[in-house]
Design a protein around this motif. Structure first.
Motif, short mmCIF file in Angstrom:
data_model
loop_
_atom_site.label_atom_id
_atom_site.label_comp_id
_atom_site.label_asym_id
_atom_site.label_seq_id
_atom_site.Cartn_x
_atom_site.Cartn_y
_atom_site.Cartn_z
N MET A 32 -20.84 4.74 -18.25
CA MET A 32 -20.71 3.37 -17.77
C MET A 32 -20.54 2.38 -18.91
SD MET A 32 -23.11 3.18 -14.49
CE MET A 32 -24.46 4.14 -15.07
N GLY A 33 -20.43 2.89 -20.15
CA GLY A 33 -20.20 1.98 -21.26
C GLY A 33 -21.50 1.41 -21.77
N THR A 34 -21.44 0.78 -22.95
CA THR A 34 -22.67 0.27 -23.55
C THR A 34 -23.34 -0.77 -22.68
OG1 THR A 34 -21.10 -0.94 -24.86
CG2 THR A 34 -22.52 0.59 -26.04
N ASP A 35 -22.53 -1.53 -21.93
CA ASP A 35 -23.16 -2.57 -21.12
C ASP A 35 -23.59 -2.01 -19.76
OD1 ASP A 35 -20.60 -2.21 -20.36
OD2 ASP A 35 -20.01 -4.32 -20.41
N TYR A 36 -23.42 -0.71 -19.56
CA TYR A 36 -24.00 -0.02 -18.43
C TYR A 36 -23.63 -0.65 -17.11
CZ TYR A 36 -27.30 3.49 -16.92
OH TYR A 36 -27.86 4.61 -16.39
N SER A 55 -14.06 7.21 -10.30
CA SER A 55 -14.40 8.55 -9.85
C SER A 55 -15.60 9.07 -10.66
CB SER A 55 -13.21 9.48 -10.00
OG SER A 55 -12.75 9.40 -11.33
N GLN A 56 -16.03 8.30 -11.64
CA GLN A 56 -17.23 8.67 -12.40
C GLN A 56 -18.47 8.26 -11.61
OE1 GLN A 56 -17.07 10.09 -15.29
NE2 GLN A 56 -15.33 9.34 -16.47
N GLN A 57 -19.56 8.93 -11.89
CA GLN A 57 -20.78 8.58 -11.19
C GLN A 57 -21.97 8.85 -12.10
OE1 GLN A 57 -21.18 10.85 -7.53
NE2 GLN A 57 -20.10 9.16 -6.57
N SER A 58 -22.88 7.91 -12.20
CA SER A 58 -24.06 8.23 -12.97
C SER A 58 -25.11 8.83 -12.05
CB SER A 58 -24.65 6.98 -13.61
OG SER A 58 -25.90 7.33 -14.18
N THR A 59 -25.78 9.87 -12.54
CA THR A 59 -26.82 10.47 -11.72
C THR A 59 -28.17 10.35 -12.42
OG1 THR A 59 -26.15 12.57 -12.66
CG2 THR A 59 -25.38 12.08 -10.45
N ASP A 60 -28.23 9.45 -13.41
CA ASP A 60 -29.50 9.22 -14.08
C ASP A 60 -30.26 8.16 -13.27
OD1 ASP A 60 -31.60 8.68 -15.73
OD2 ASP A 60 -30.41 8.52 -17.57
N TYR A 61 -30.90 8.64 -12.20
CA TYR A 61 -31.43 7.70 -11.20
C TYR A 61 -32.58 6.85 -11.73
CZ TYR A 61 -28.39 10.36 -8.20
OH TYR A 61 -27.28 10.95 -7.67
N GLN A 62 -33.40 7.45 -12.60
CA GLN A 62 -34.51 6.70 -13.17
C GLN A 62 -33.98 5.49 -13.91
OE1 GLN A 62 -36.74 7.93 -11.30
NE2 GLN A 62 -37.95 6.35 -12.37
N LYS A 71 -18.46 16.21 -9.62
CA LYS A 71 -18.55 15.24 -8.52
C LYS A 71 -17.76 15.63 -7.27
CE LYS A 71 -17.58 10.72 -7.13
NZ LYS A 71 -16.31 10.09 -6.80
N MET A 72 -18.34 15.33 -6.10
CA MET A 72 -17.64 15.52 -4.82
C MET A 72 -16.52 14.50 -4.71
SD MET A 72 -19.92 15.65 -1.46
CE MET A 72 -21.03 17.00 -1.15
N SER A 73 -15.38 14.92 -4.21
CA SER A 73 -14.30 13.97 -4.04
C SER A 73 -13.30 14.45 -3.00
CB SER A 73 -13.62 13.77 -5.40
OG SER A 73 -12.31 13.28 -5.21
N SER A 74 -12.89 13.52 -2.12
CA SER A 74 -11.91 13.88 -1.08
C SER A 74 -10.62 14.42 -1.69
CB SER A 74 -11.51 12.67 -0.24
OG SER A 74 -12.61 11.93 0.11
N SER A 75 -10.29 13.91 -2.89
CA SER A 75 -9.02 14.32 -3.46
C SER A 75 -9.10 15.70 -4.10
CB SER A 75 -8.53 13.28 -4.47
OG SER A 75 -9.52 13.09 -5.44
N LYS A 76 -10.32 16.27 -4.19
CA LYS A 76 -10.46 17.65 -4.70
C LYS A 76 -11.20 18.47 -3.65
CE LYS A 76 -10.88 16.20 -9.50
NZ LYS A 76 -12.06 15.54 -10.10
N PRO A 77 -10.44 19.07 -2.72
CA PRO A 77 -11.03 19.74 -1.55
C PRO A 77 -12.04 20.83 -1.93
CG PRO A 77 -8.63 19.70 -1.39
CD PRO A 77 -8.98 19.17 -2.74
N GLU A 78 -11.89 21.41 -3.13
CA GLU A 78 -12.80 22.50 -3.50
C GLU A 78 -14.19 21.97 -3.87
OE1 GLU A 78 -10.22 21.42 -5.17
OE2 GLU A 78 -10.70 21.22 -7.31
#
Ligand code: TRP
Length: 487
Positions: free
Chosen positions: A28-32, A39-46, A371-378
């Motif tokens: 997400m870049g330095t400014d988060y 299509s990127q996703q952060s999963t660092d939930y904390q 990541k899950m994505s409609s454009s990648k059916p697999e």
């Protein structure tokens, strides 16, 4: 020479300190920033909780928690306690969700609907926005394509997943002028700099794209308009990727508010007039900025009477400054007080908007491990995948098993890496005891990776077959979910 070394050491330490304070730069870049269209996703939930001031979910506060609550999949919220109070006191609240009508509906999309269903079962009325304007702006889908996708991919599955048509209203952004008007009006309270900092929009950003978040703010706030149910709390269950829109909308709502309520440092609450063009006259501010004592006193009398009806005698009004201190009030009373002041604002001609509440769910891992994505059916299972297609995907999915059977029996499998297990957890089993047994048996090597996949396939088969049966039952009848302005 020495200074060069010192300088190098200093720079290294400074960088470390900087990373420690601001976090390492990541996707997400330095400014988060969170980009809702990426299509990127952060999963660092904390980290997301900390960075964006979300509240962690307290499971014990949730009546009749769903599997997604019990498993910590719904991990954070904003102001959920307001909705929980409405549930407890059986007072009105609304639920708003939206769908992007592009691509096919997959498992990931079903999580929001599970939550919507839970709120609906607990008394919420539901509005579903078909984001056809957003799909036009950001995915180049025409409005008619968007409509077709919404109906044939999404709404039919929402019906099959069990939303109740009696308290569900599906509408189209392009067909609800009240949403567009509200979006336009709220636009007066923000500017390009804010959009740059929230979304990273820049000079070359297409202007239809710039409007999309405002339309979404219109979606989120409009159920509070009188013609859509009036003043009541609205909850928006989303994945964290949508949080920027909630931050924006909450900010916009509070900027429109005529009365600000703040906690006092010494305890108690402080009500302050927020003077704006729209209310200057009623609030006793003359065009040249001077105080019109008589009008100011009238508005103060109204506020004082609201406060005394709530049972507070000890108040310190300062009409000149436009503030009233209530030392005896606690933050518990804040909600009731705010509600009354929003009603007063509406009587006086203001919008009287409450900031939206929201809940956030974790994303299920894609079947390939990313990541899950409609454009990648697999990477995912679509709602209308055949049993055969689904089985193939599960068999190929990322596994938490060991390299050999012998090793697996000895070391056990790793549920945190096993897609089949996680899909049971996220989607295909609601029975906690059964799930825990499967987990245990996998972790101590009794269940092999292939067996885990077979369990997942069996459960997914039941799930998909059931869904397809329900789709058949609803086919030709989904108009029941549409609001009058959707035709
Ligand atoms: N932006 C959402 C998406 O990309 C769709 C959406 C439009 C939405 N309006 C909304 C979601 C309101 C939640 C609430 O999927």
């Amino acid at each position: 020479m020495n200074t060069v070394i010192e300088l190098t050491v200093f720079i290294c330490l400074y960088h470390r300190w900087f990373d420690w304070v601001y976090g390492k730069p990541d996707v997400m870049g330095t400014d988060y920033r969170i980009d809702p269209w990426s299509s990127q996703q952060s999963t660092d939930y904390q980290r997301l909780i900390q960075k964006f001031g979300l509240e962690p979910v307290d499971l014990s506060s949730i009546p009749g928690p769903s599997a997604l609550h019990r498993r910590g999949i719904i991990f954070a919220h904003r102001d959920l306690d307001i909705i929980l109070n409405s549930i407890k006191n059986k007072t009105n609240f609304g639920v708003l969700t939206g769908l992007m009508p592009s691509g096919k509906m997959h498992l990931g999309h079903s999580m929001v609907i599970e939550q919507v269903k839970w709120f609906q079962e607990h008394g919420g009325d539901v509005n579903v926005a078909v984001a056809d304007l957003e799909a036009l702006a950001t995915r180049s889908k025409s409005l008619s394509e968007g409509r077709k996708t919404a109906m044939e991919e999404y709404i039919i599955n929402y019906a099959a997943l069990g939303l109740n048509p009696n308290s569900t209203n599906v509408y189209f952004q392009s067909k609800r002028p009240q949403v567009q008007r509200l979006a336009f009006t709220l636009g007066r309270k923000t500017n390009l700099s804010e959009f740059e900092s929230i979304y990273g929009f820049q000079g070359e950003t297409n202007l239809a794209h710039v409007q999309a978040p405002l339309i979404q703010a219109g979606d989120i706030m409009h159920p509070q308009l009188e013609e859509f149910g009036g003043l009541r709390p609205i909850v928006v269950p989303v994945g964290v990727d949508q949080d920027p829109h909630l931050r924006l909308t909450r900010g916009l709502a509070s900027k429109t508010n005529w009365f600000n309520i703040k906690d006092r440092k010494k305890g108690g609450l402080n009500v302050a007039l927020s003077i704006q063009d729209e209310n200057a006259k009623v609030f006793g501010v003359s065009p040249n900025g001077s105080l019109m004592t008589e009008s100011r006193n009238i508005i103060f009398d109204k506020i004082k009477s609201i406060i005394s009806q709530l049972g507070f005698a000890d108040i310190f009004p300062n009409p000149k400054h436009g503030t009233i201190e209530i030392p005896g009030a606690t933050s518990k009373e804040k909600f009731v007080l705010r509600n009354e002041l929003l009603k007063l604002e509406r009587e006086l001609g203001g919008m009287g908007l409450m900031p939206p509440c929201s809940t956030y769910h974790r994303f299920a891992v894609g079947m390939t491990g990313d990541k899950m994505s409609s454009s990648k059916p697999e990477t995912t299972i679509f709602m209308d995948d055949s049993i055969n297609e689904m089985s193939k995907k599960v068999k190929r999915a990322h596994s938490g098993g060991q390299a050999t059977v012998e090793e697996h029996r000895r070391l056990g499998g790793d549920c945190s890496k096993d897609v089949a297990f996680q899909y049971l957890e996220f989607f295909f089993t609601t029975d906690d005891k059964e799930l825990e047994e499967i987990r245990k048996d996998y972790e101590n090597g009794r269940i092999l990776a292939g067996e885990m996949k077979q369990i997942c396939i069996d459960k997914a088969t039941i799930w998909l077959n059931d869904l397809s049966e329900k789709r058949d039952e609803w086919s030709g009848r989904i108009d029941e979910f549409l609001s009058n302005d959707a035709f």
